[in-house]
Write a protein that holds these residues in place. Structure first.
Motif, PDB file in Angstrom:
ATOM      1  N   VAL A 260      14.012  27.163  31.862  1.00  0.00           N
ATOM      2  CA  VAL A 260      12.936  26.717  32.358  1.00  0.00           C
ATOM      3  C   VAL A 260      12.234  26.473  32.219  1.00  0.00           C
ATOM      4  N   THR A 261      11.134  26.240  31.432  1.00  0.00           N
ATOM      5  CA  THR A 261       9.714  25.793  31.372  1.00  0.00           C
ATOM      6  C   THR A 261       9.252  24.485  31.109  1.00  0.00           C
ATOM      7  N   ASP A 262      10.709  24.150  31.210  1.00  0.00           N
ATOM      8  CA  ASP A 262      10.692  22.261  30.665  1.00  0.00           C
ATOM      9  C   ASP A 262      10.999  21.859  31.814  1.00  0.00           C
ATOM     10  N   THR A 263      10.138  21.567  33.367  1.00  0.00           N
ATOM     11  CA  THR A 263      10.319  21.379  34.872  1.00  0.00           C
ATOM     12  C   THR A 263      10.399  20.028  35.213  1.00  0.00           C
ATOM     13  N   SER A 264      10.050  18.947  34.131  1.00  0.00           N
ATOM     14  CA  SER A 264      10.179  17.352  33.693  1.00  0.00           C
ATOM     15  C   SER A 264      11.657  17.684  33.343  1.00  0.00           C
ATOM     16  N   HIS A 265      12.787  17.830  33.339  1.00  0.00           N
ATOM     17  CA  HIS A 265      14.058  17.712  32.602  1.00  0.00           C
ATOM     18  C   HIS A 265      14.940  17.390  33.964  1.00  0.00           C
ATOM     19  N   THR A 266      15.539  16.281  33.925  1.00  0.00           N
ATOM     20  CA  THR A 266      15.855  16.295  35.293  1.00  0.00           C
ATOM     21  C   THR A 266      17.301  17.126  35.902  1.00  0.00           C
ATOM     22  N   LEU A 267      17.721  18.281  35.098  1.00  0.00           N
ATOM     23  CA  LEU A 267      18.359  19.079  35.712  1.00  0.00           C
ATOM     24  C   LEU A 267      17.680  20.298  36.797  1.00  0.00           C
ATOM     25  N   LEU A 268      16.398  20.166  36.281  1.00  0.00           N
ATOM     26  CA  LEU A 268      15.675  21.247  36.295  1.00  0.00           C
ATOM     27  C   LEU A 268      14.972  20.870  37.369  1.00  0.00           C
ATOM     28  N   CYS A 269      14.853  19.344  38.044  1.00  0.00           N
ATOM     29  CA  CYS A 269      14.192  19.077  38.822  1.00  0.00           C
ATOM     30  C   CYS A 269      15.481  19.285  39.943  1.00  0.00           C
ATOM     31  N   ALA A 270      16.806  19.234  39.610  1.00  0.00           N
ATOM     32  CA  ALA A 270      16.925  18.819  40.769  1.00  0.00           C
ATOM     33  C   ALA A 270      17.773  20.118  41.308  1.00  0.00           C
ATOM     34  N   CYS A 271      17.022  21.162  40.068  1.00  0.00           N
ATOM     35  CA  CYS A 271      17.805  22.159  40.697  1.00  0.00           C
ATOM     36  C   CYS A 271      16.411  23.108  41.660  1.00  0.00           C
ATOM     37  N   ALA A 272      15.110  22.273  41.502  1.00  0.00           N
ATOM     38  CA  ALA A 272      14.350  22.891  42.068  1.00  0.00           C
ATOM     39  C   ALA A 272      14.002  21.818  43.147  1.00  0.00           C
ATOM     40  N   LYS A 273      14.831  20.951  43.552  1.00  0.00           N
ATOM     41  CA  LYS A 273      14.882  20.162  44.823  1.00  0.00           C
ATOM     42  C   LYS A 273      15.778  19.867  46.208  1.00  0.00           C
ATOM     43  N   ARG A 274      16.472  21.219  45.042  1.00  0.00           N
ATOM     44  CA  ARG A 274      18.594  21.160  45.483  1.00  0.00           C
ATOM     45  C   ARG A 274      18.642  20.352  46.597  1.00  0.00           C
ATOM     46  N   LYS A 275      18.410  18.737  45.738  1.00  0.00           N
ATOM     47  CA  LYS A 275      18.867  17.788  46.292  1.00  0.00           C
ATOM     48  C   LYS A 275      20.191  17.710  44.847  1.00  0.00           C
ATOM     49  N   SER A 276      20.720  16.110  45.475  1.00  0.00           N
ATOM     50  CA  SER A 276      21.566  15.786  43.984  1.00  0.00           C
ATOM     51  C   SER A 276      20.487  14.792  43.623  1.00  0.00           C
ATOM     52  N   ILE A 277      20.533  14.356  42.663  1.00  0.00           N
ATOM     53  CA  ILE A 277      19.999  13.101  41.997  1.00  0.00           C
ATOM     54  C   ILE A 277      21.466  12.074  41.512  1.00  0.00           C
ATOM     55  N   LEU A 278      21.374  11.113  41.391  1.00  0.00           N
ATOM     56  CA  LEU A 278      22.331   9.901  41.258  1.00  0.00           C
ATOM     57  C   LEU A 278      21.481   8.887  40.267  1.00  0.00           C
ATOM     58  N   GLY A 282      20.126   4.494  33.856  1.00  0.00           N
ATOM     59  CA  GLY A 282      19.017   5.364  32.901  1.00  0.00           C
ATOM     60  C   GLY A 282      18.568   5.884  33.801  1.00  0.00           C
ATOM     61  N   GLN A 283      18.512   5.373  35.161  1.00  0.00           N
ATOM     62  CA  GLN A 283      17.244   5.575  36.471  1.00  0.00           C
ATOM     63  C   GLN A 283      17.217   6.425  37.374  1.00  0.00           C
ATOM     64  N   SER A 284      16.452   6.879  38.147  1.00  0.00           N
ATOM     65  CA  SER A 284      17.078   7.285  39.504  1.00  0.00           C
ATOM     66  C   SER A 284      15.483   7.582  39.934  1.00  0.00           C
ATOM     67  N   ALA A 285      16.178   7.585  41.703  1.00  0.00           N
ATOM     68  CA  ALA A 285      14.707   7.696  42.958  1.00  0.00           C
ATOM     69  C   ALA A 285      14.163   8.824  42.834  1.00  0.00           C
ATOM     70  N   GLY A 286      14.609   9.995  42.129  1.00  0.00           N
ATOM     71  CA  GLY A 286      13.996  11.432  42.664  1.00  0.00           C
ATOM     72  C   GLY A 286      13.268  11.949  41.733  1.00  0.00           C
ATOM     73  N   CYS A 287      13.937  10.972  40.277  1.00  0.00           N
ATOM     74  CA  CYS A 287      12.969  12.882  39.666  1.00  0.00           C
ATOM     75  C   CYS A 287      13.775  11.568  37.391  1.00  0.00           C
ATOM     76  N   PRO A 288      12.210  11.966  37.133  1.00  0.00           N
ATOM     77  CA  PRO A 288      12.613  11.178  35.486  1.00  0.00           C
ATOM     78  C   PRO A 288      13.478  11.606  35.167  1.00  0.00           C
TER      79      PRO A 288
END
Length: 469
Positions: A260-278, A282-288
């Motif tokens: 959970v310390t790897d806050t820049s990870h795409t999966l944790l970013c989706a969890c933090a925002k509680r939002k689906s990420i497409l 290799g590109q996404s609008a919401g998270c790296p």
């Protein structure tokens, strides 16, 4: 009005006639309408074009150099049911026209024909074809929606009728993944599930499902559909038919471990925002996008949907079209979020059940400890009463015995009669034995010093509070 919207952009119209002049006439007219027109001068050329092009409409002449058009018609209607066919002939024979229509032709035109008649025939034929195809697609979507609704209803019943243990949770999650990848479900090729560990320190891969080919996916779902399997049947069927492909995708997901310390990870970013990420290419609008995640999945296009309850994040669902490479649409994402909500409910339900079991076990342990302490207290009270009685009895007996023993010893020093002296010795000896026994009794009932030692306070407070709540 152009007719080309009636067919797909990559579809073509084929004119099957040995006359080049007829083809040129049709090609000029249909080309102005926006159609792509190809020519086949024989039955052999037609079948070659059908192998290499998506054909929406065939204008088929009955008289061909190599075969009769009615013979070809019978084959076309069987092997190419979505292709519209208009028969064209130079003779106005009613019986032939009826025969062609019975074989499956959509219309019948005689040469020469006006462009208005040709336009009217093509328009009505393509409109009918479009309606048939749209109706079939709509029916398929309706059946898929109905099945998904029944599937979700069964999941709700499963969760509401009984608490979910960890084993039952895995079963339900597997069933959800089956629904995500099924042909009558969401039709994703692969689905992965990752959950946070008990201490919420690591996002760990848990389950996955995915076929090695599109054919395998269809086979699995057709079997489920044919047998009319319900949720429990699907769960059991899945457990009994683990394929090598499923084992492969499970090996992939079990390698996933994100602190959970790897806050820049795409999966944790989706969890933090509680939002689906497409993630697309290799590109996404919401998270790296984390490169290691794409390497692990062997895919650069996928959808991540977070799982959460009102109080905490639970994990993520990942789905992709690894085999078919079909584009992930907004409708796909919406439907996947519905399945994700059911997965979240199942996980939260299981966690509550597990916590309840732990509380019950702790409460049972505290209750058992209270019972044991009560028994020890009763036993201690009994020993205390017996000790008190023993002390009084020993004290009451000790003084007379001491007097008797002392008198016997004193008289034995003054008496010379052997018989009397023998009795006095016996009295003194027995008195000494009784005094020794009383001394042992006094030592047994004497209170010992309490042995004190440090004890942890928190478990004592926790057990005490549990008795009140």
């Amino acid at each position: 009005m152009p007719l080309s919207p009636l067919i797909q952009s990559d579809e073509v119209i084929v004119v099957v006639d040995d006359s080049r002049d007829i083809y040129n006439l049709f090609q000029e007219f249909l080309g102005r309408q926006g159609f792509t027109v190809l020519h086949a001068g024989s039955a052999a050329e037609l079948f070659h074009l059908l192998q290499t092009n998506p054909v929406a409409l065939t204008l088929l002449d009955i008289e061909l150099p190599d075969r009769n058009g009615t013979e070809i018609l019978a084959e076309l209607t069987i092997h190419y049911p979505d292709m519209a066919i208009i028969m064209i002939t130079g003779t106005a024979d009613l019986q032939t026209a009826l025969y062609c229509l019975r074989l499956g032709a959509d219309d019948y035109l005689t040469k020469p024909m006006s462009l208005a008649d040709l336009n009217r025939s093509i328009t009505s034929t393509l409109e009918k074809r479009r309606l048939v195809i749209d109706n079939r697609i709509y029916q398929q979507k309706l059946e898929a929606t109905n099945y998904r609704t029944q599937f979700l209803h069964q999941l709700n019943l499963k969760m509401n009728s009984a608490y979910l243990s960890s084993v039952e949770l895995d079963d339900v999650l597997q069933a959800i993944l089956v629904g995500i990848t099924a042909g009558e479900g969401l039709q994703f090729n692969r689905a992965f599930l990752a959950l946070f560990d008990e201490k919420h320190q690591v996002l760990q891969g848990r389950l996955a499902i995915g076929p090695s080919s599109r054919e395998e996916a269809g086979r699995v779902w057709e079997e489920i559909k044919a047998k009319d399997l319900h949720l429990n049947d699907i769960i059991e069927n899945f457990k009994n038919s683990q394929t090598d492909a499923n084992q492969q995708v499970n090996r992939i997901i079990r390698e996933l471990s994100v602190p959970v310390t790897d806050t820049s990870h795409t999966l944790l970013c989706a969890c933090a925002k509680r939002k689906s990420i497409l993630v697309e290419h290799g590109q996404s609008a919401g998270c790296p996008v984390t490169p290691e995640l794409m390497q692990l999945l062997w895919e650069d296009t996928f959808i991540i949907v977070p799982l959460f309850s009102p109080s905490q994040s639970l994990g993520v669902l990942i789905a992709d079209n690894f085999i078919t490479q079909r584009r992930i649409t907004e409708e796909d994402i919406t439907n996947l979020e519905i399945f994700a909500s059911q997965a979240s409910l199942a996980i939260e339900h299981s966690y509550l059940y597990t916590n309840m079991l732990h509380k019950m076990q702790e409460l049972e342990a505290v209750t058992q400890e209270l019972e044991n302490n009560k028994d020890r207290l009763v036993e201690a009270e009994r020993y205390a009463a017996m000790g008190h009685m023993s002390a009084q009895l020993a004290h009451a007996i000790r003084n007379p015995i001491t007097s008797i023993g002392g008198t016997a010893r004193l008289l034995s020093k003054k008496v010379t009669d052997p018989v009397i002296l023998k009795f006095l010795d016996i009295m003194a000896h027995d008195a000494a034995k009784v005094e020794s026994t009383l001394e042992d009794l006094f030592n047994f009932i004497k209170e010992k010093e309490t042995n004190k030692s440090p004890q942890p306070l928190y478990p004592l407070i926790r057990r005490s509070v549990m008795l009140l709540y």
